[in-house]
Design a protein around this motif. Structure first.
Motif, mmCIF file in Angstrom:
data_model
loop_
_atom_site.group_PDB
_atom_site.id
_atom_site.type_symbol
_atom_site.label_atom_id
_atom_site.label_comp_id
_atom_site.label_asym_id
_atom_site.label_seq_id
_atom_site.Cartn_x
_atom_site.Cartn_y
_atom_site.Cartn_z
ATOM 1 N N SER A 160 48.882 46.773 44.306
ATOM 2 C CA SER A 160 48.339 46.520 45.637
ATOM 3 C C SER A 160 47.322 45.384 45.586
ATOM 4 O O SER A 160 46.934 44.916 44.513
ATOM 5 C CB SER A 160 47.684 47.793 46.186
ATOM 6 N N CYS B 34 43.502 43.810 46.662
ATOM 7 C CA CYS B 34 42.123 44.268 46.874
ATOM 8 C C CYS B 34 41.823 44.275 48.369
ATOM 9 O O CYS B 34 42.077 43.283 49.072
ATOM 10 C CB CYS B 34 41.154 43.360 46.126
ATOM 11 N N TYR B 35 41.274 45.385 48.868
ATOM 12 C CA TYR B 35 41.001 45.512 50.297
ATOM 13 C C TYR B 35 39.931 44.532 50.764
ATOM 14 O O TYR B 35 39.909 44.136 51.931
ATOM 15 C CB TYR B 35 40.558 46.945 50.606
ATOM 16 N N HIS B 36 39.070 44.067 49.851
ATOM 17 C CA HIS B 36 37.980 43.169 50.244
ATOM 18 C C HIS B 36 38.376 41.705 50.123
ATOM 19 O O HIS B 36 38.277 40.958 51.092
ATOM 20 C CB HIS B 36 36.739 43.442 49.410
ATOM 21 N N SER C 99 37.771 52.302 43.749
ATOM 22 C CA SER C 99 38.236 52.644 45.093
ATOM 23 C C SER C 99 37.067 53.170 45.919
ATOM 24 O O SER C 99 36.013 53.547 45.386
ATOM 25 C CB SER C 99 39.361 53.688 45.030
ATOM 26 N N ARG D 96 40.647 53.111 49.759
ATOM 27 C CA ARG D 96 41.003 51.705 49.593
ATOM 28 C C ARG D 96 40.786 51.294 48.142
ATOM 29 O O ARG D 96 39.824 51.717 47.493
ATOM 30 C CB ARG D 96 40.136 50.821 50.491
ATOM 31 N N SER D 97 41.659 50.406 47.644
ATOM 32 C CA SER D 97 41.573 49.947 46.255
ATOM 33 C C SER D 97 40.888 48.593 46.183
ATOM 34 O O SER D 97 41.039 47.762 47.086
ATOM 35 C CB SER D 97 42.977 49.841 45.643
ATOM 36 N N PHE D 98 40.166 48.361 45.082
ATOM 37 C CA PHE D 98 39.453 47.108 44.877
ATOM 38 C C PHE D 98 39.736 46.575 43.478
ATOM 39 O O PHE D 98 40.032 47.337 42.547
ATOM 40 C CB PHE D 98 37.946 47.303 45.079
ATOM 41 N N TYR E 192 35.965 44.909 58.844
ATOM 42 C CA TYR E 192 37.302 44.813 58.263
ATOM 43 C C TYR E 192 38.399 44.900 59.314
ATOM 44 O O TYR E 192 39.539 44.535 59.055
ATOM 45 C CB TYR E 192 37.489 45.917 57.220
ATOM 46 N N SER F 255 40.630 37.172 54.341
ATOM 47 C CA SER F 255 40.017 37.995 53.304
ATOM 48 C C SER F 255 38.686 37.391 52.894
ATOM 49 O O SER F 255 38.498 36.172 52.928
ATOM 50 C CB SER F 255 40.943 38.095 52.082
#
Length: 802
Positions: free
Chosen positions: A2, A4-6, A18, A26-28, A49, A55
């Motif tokens: 996946s 990174c959510y950030h 996470s 959410r994964s980072f 967000y 991003s």
């Protein structure tokens, strides 16, 4: 795997970073992104967000300490005190990519205790933050910014200049790629239009697609970004139809290339992008050339100064940043003043064209004030430093100009609103045109609609007012008047009353003591009145009023305690245990104010000695001030324009009557307190008069704030200058007359620009709708229309001051 959510980067295998956001895990990619997201959500700002358009930047995992920026010596370069206990710092932020970033930064910092105000400008990546030094440190604010992914650096002149150069390079790069793509695609288009064989047509279409793609996705990217941001906040700007035209034409051409059939418009897309970028780049250059860059200070002031070292008993070169108030510096002939100061030794001519627009050197000798950025022309001067860096008058002027440029006058706001409505109408008309042509000739429907979107882009309409106002403000500054509020040029042509203060405005502002009289009206020689004048100088010490400077010769001998300044009346204090009052007779003498004053003309003050609030002794002091050489020509010029001129002064009737008669005023009033002046001006404005007030000194602050337009003299108090709409930089009052000429011409040029912009769009729209304007001609016409508006505005800069 996946993302990174950030930051959007790929999350490494077996990563366990996470955090739960909106009830979902959410994964980072790293602990840095996890920490930033945690700080944002914990601060109640998780909405960031939901509406960010890109991003966020990946935070630097290094532990950066900002403690060094808490040192006053370091802050002096990019921060200043704006109120007691409140500092303001200007920071450049790395990582800003969209409007959501601005929202996040302002909300996040505002939630910190001690942060008074936050303003973020997304276009220049600059953040202005005010904070209470007793509640929070700057290092904590900078650390907070870093914690949410925006690395702060002090916004110094050199860093701002570097950022401007970077943006200029990017604009040129986008323009170059658009120009190269346009030329190549146009050559291929000639082959397509002249009838290429069917076996080669598909090849040339693919070739055009390859060459036009960088133009659309790189050169035209700013249009798409601006349009998307505008749509997000439900506001239509000119970039919306531009983006629709470019994106629609490109998408249709790609479809025709991939699946065959239909026309391709790669040449029109490239040409339109190139001409639009050219117009905007030239407009940007013209605006920069006529404005005052934030890097102006760095270009003017020297990097070093010669400071006197007491221990070594020699002059030594030191960095400009090392100077402090109280230092003694040597400024050789031909050098630029590194600071504000007072001449201690030497005599020379100093050119103050930077501030006043006057090229002639002004003679300076011991006791004269000099300003940072001015040029010493004749011989060396020894200067005692009074202000450096952000505290200098030059820096203050730069901040006032920046304030003026940030304000949006009513004319500009009206044009922006009109442009917004115009864009909405254009979109509706384009949809109708597309529908009609679909039934008339579907093969022409697309390019006719494209021409309508392009030819009616309201660029010229939006540039009509800003281009003229920016040029006019720059012209006025060069000729002695600094405009600090956006409405000045709009309202000047409607002014029908000009009201003047007297001392320091119509006069030189340097009254000289000419006589001293006792209670029995017997004259006392100045040499015999030294002890008396020492008391007066002690009471006036620290005051910036012009009258106080008349007693500088006797300052330093005594010290006054418990001094109280009574605006428009005088000063009271204690000198060597004795109570004194100095000022107007009614203030100093109280019930005895009816005592006869000497018959000599001039401005009369009374120094009264008191015992238990009872006057036991008093003396009369006579001051006289020379009229400015430009006062009478200005009064005459204003009356020639049909403007009524009046004089309001707090001085005695005899002196005010003398000045009013000598200059030819229509009306005058004496013994006016600040409140009296304000009430009088408001009474005029309540009867539909438009009043311009010219004043000097702290007692003029209320009326300067209340007048429709106000002008403070260059030597006025800091408070008077900050409340005024404009500042007269030179001693030449005729700069006001030039301002009326400039305002009239600016209004005429704005009217011409708006008329042209509306006429152009009104004529071009039906021609484009009738399929008489191809897309490339629409792009050229729209760009030429914008350039014509800018060039017409630049005519103001060529206006003769005479």
């Amino acid at each position: 795997m996946s993302d990174c959510y950030h930051c959007g980067l790929s999350v490494p295998p077996h990563s366990h970073y996470s955090f739960a956001i909106d009830g979902e895990e959410r994964s980072f990619c790293c602990p840095g992104c996890q920490a930033v997201a945690s700080a944002i959500v914990d601060g109640g700002l998780g909405q960031f967000y939901n509406f960010r358009t890109e991003s966020s930047a990946r935070p630097d995992e290094a532990d950066v300490s900002f403690v060094a920026f808490d040192a006053p010596d370091v802050q002096r370069e990019f921060a200043l005190e704006v109120a007691p206990g409140v500092m303001q710092a200007s920071l450049l932020l790395e990582g800003i990519s969209c409007a959501a970033c601005v929202w996040l930064i302002e909300k996040f910092l505002s939630s910190l205790e001690g942060v008074v105000q936050v303003k973020v400008n997304a276009s220049i990546h600059r953040c202005l933050v005010d904070w209470d030094v007793n509640k929070i440190q700057l290092s904590q604010i900078m650390q907070a910014l870093a914690s949410i992914g925006y690395q702060p650096i002090p916004a110094t002149e050199d860093r701002q200049l570097a950022l401007q150069e970077k943006e200029k390079r990017q604009a040129l790069m986008r323009l170059a790629i658009a120009g190269f793509g346009m030329m190549q695609v146009s050559m291929v288009a000639v082959t397509l239009y002249t009838g290429a064989e069917a076996s080669w047509e598909a090849f040339f279409r693919w070739l055009s697609l390859i060459m036009a793609t960088p133009v659309v996705f790189y050169s035209a990217r700013p249009f798409f970004v601006a349009a998307w941001r505008a749509i997000k906040v439900r506001h239509l700007v000119m970039d919306v139809p531009v983006s629709l035209a470019i994106g629609g034409a490109y998408a249709a051409s790609v479809w025709a290339t991939l699946f065959g059939g239909g026309e391709v418009y790669f040449d029109s897309v490239s040409m339109f992008t190139f001409f639009l970028l050219t117009g905007r780049y030239l407009e940007m250059r013209a605006r920069h050339r006529n404005g005052i860059d934030s890097s102006h200070m760095a270009q003017i002031l020297p990097l070093t100064a010669q400071r006197w070292l007491e221990q070594e008993q020699e002059w030594q070169f030191v960095p400009l940043k090392a100077l402090e108030a109280g230092d003694q510096v040597l400024v050789p002939a031909g050098s630029t003043m590194p600071c504000d100061g007072v001449v201690e030794r030497g005599q020379s001519g100093v050119v103050e064209a930077l501030l006043t627009g006057e090229a002639e050197a002004i003679q300076k000798q011991s006791g004269s004030q000099v300003i940072a950025g001015t040029i010493n022309t004749e011989s060396a001067l020894e200067i005692r430093v009074t202000a450096v860096g952000q505290q200098t008058r030059l820096s203050a002027i730069e901040r006032l100009v920046e304030q003026a440029q940030q304000e949006k006058p009513a004319q500009v706001a009206m044009a922006d609103r009109l442009a917004g409505y115009f864009v909405a109408v254009v979109l509706v008309v384009a949809a109708l045109v597309a529908s009609v042509w679909f039934f008339i000739d579907s093969s022409k429907a697309f390019w006719v609609t494209l021409s309508v979107l392009v030819v009616t882009c309201p660029c010229a309409l939006s540039l009509a007012s800003p281009a003229a106002l920016t040029t006019a403000i720059a012209w006025l500054r060069r000729h002695g008047l600094l405009v600090t509020r956006g409405h000045v040029l709009e309202e000047l042509p409607s002014i029908d009353r000009v009201i003047f203060d007297k001392t320091g405005t119509l006069t030189e502002g340097e009254p000289q003591l000419v006589a001293v009289y006792g209670e029995t009206l017997h004259q006392i020689e100045l040499a015999d009145a030294k002890s008396l004048l020492n008391v007066v100088a002690a009471l006036e010490e620290g005051s910036r009023h012009p009258i106080a400077r008349a007693f500088n010769e006797w300052s330093g001998a005594l010290r006054a305690d418990s001094t109280r300044q009574i605006i428009g009346a005088g000063v009271a204090g204690v000198v060597e245990g004795v109570h004194y009052r100095l000022g107007k007779p009614e203030f100093a003498l109280g019930e005895e104010a009816d005592s006869a004053s000497p018959e000599q003309s001039g401005q009369w003050l009374v120094l009264a000695q008191l015992d238990d609030a009872v006057v036991v002794q008093y003396h009369w002091l006579c001051l006289q001030d020379r009229l400015r050489d430009s006062a009478q020509p200005l009064v005459h010029a204003l009356k020639q324009r049909g403007i009524r001129v009046e004089l309001l002064s707090g001085d005695a009737s005899a002196e005010v009557e003398r000045v009013a008669g000598q200059l030819g005023f229509d009306d005058w009033q004496a013994n006016m307190s600040p409140d009296d002046k304000l009430r009088y001006v408001k009474s005029l404005q309540d009867t539909q008069h438009h009043v311009l007030m010219v004043g000097d000194g702290i007692n003029d602050v209320p009326v300067l704030s209340g007048a429709a337009i106000s002008v403070a003299m260059g030597g006025a108090t800091d408070l008077a200058q900050t409340r005024a709409d404009s500042i007269l930089l030179s001693n030449d009052l005729m700069a006001l007359d030039r301002a009326f000429d400039c305002a009239v011409r600016t209004r005429r040029i704005i009217a011409q620009n708006l008329t042209w912009a509306l006429m152009y769009n009104g004529l071009a729209l039906p021609l484009a709708a009738m399929a008489l304007v191809p897309p490339y001609a629409a792009a050229i016409g729209m760009s030429l229309s914008s350039l014509l508006v800018v060039l017409n505005a630049l005519r103001i800069s060529k206006m003769s001051p005479h």
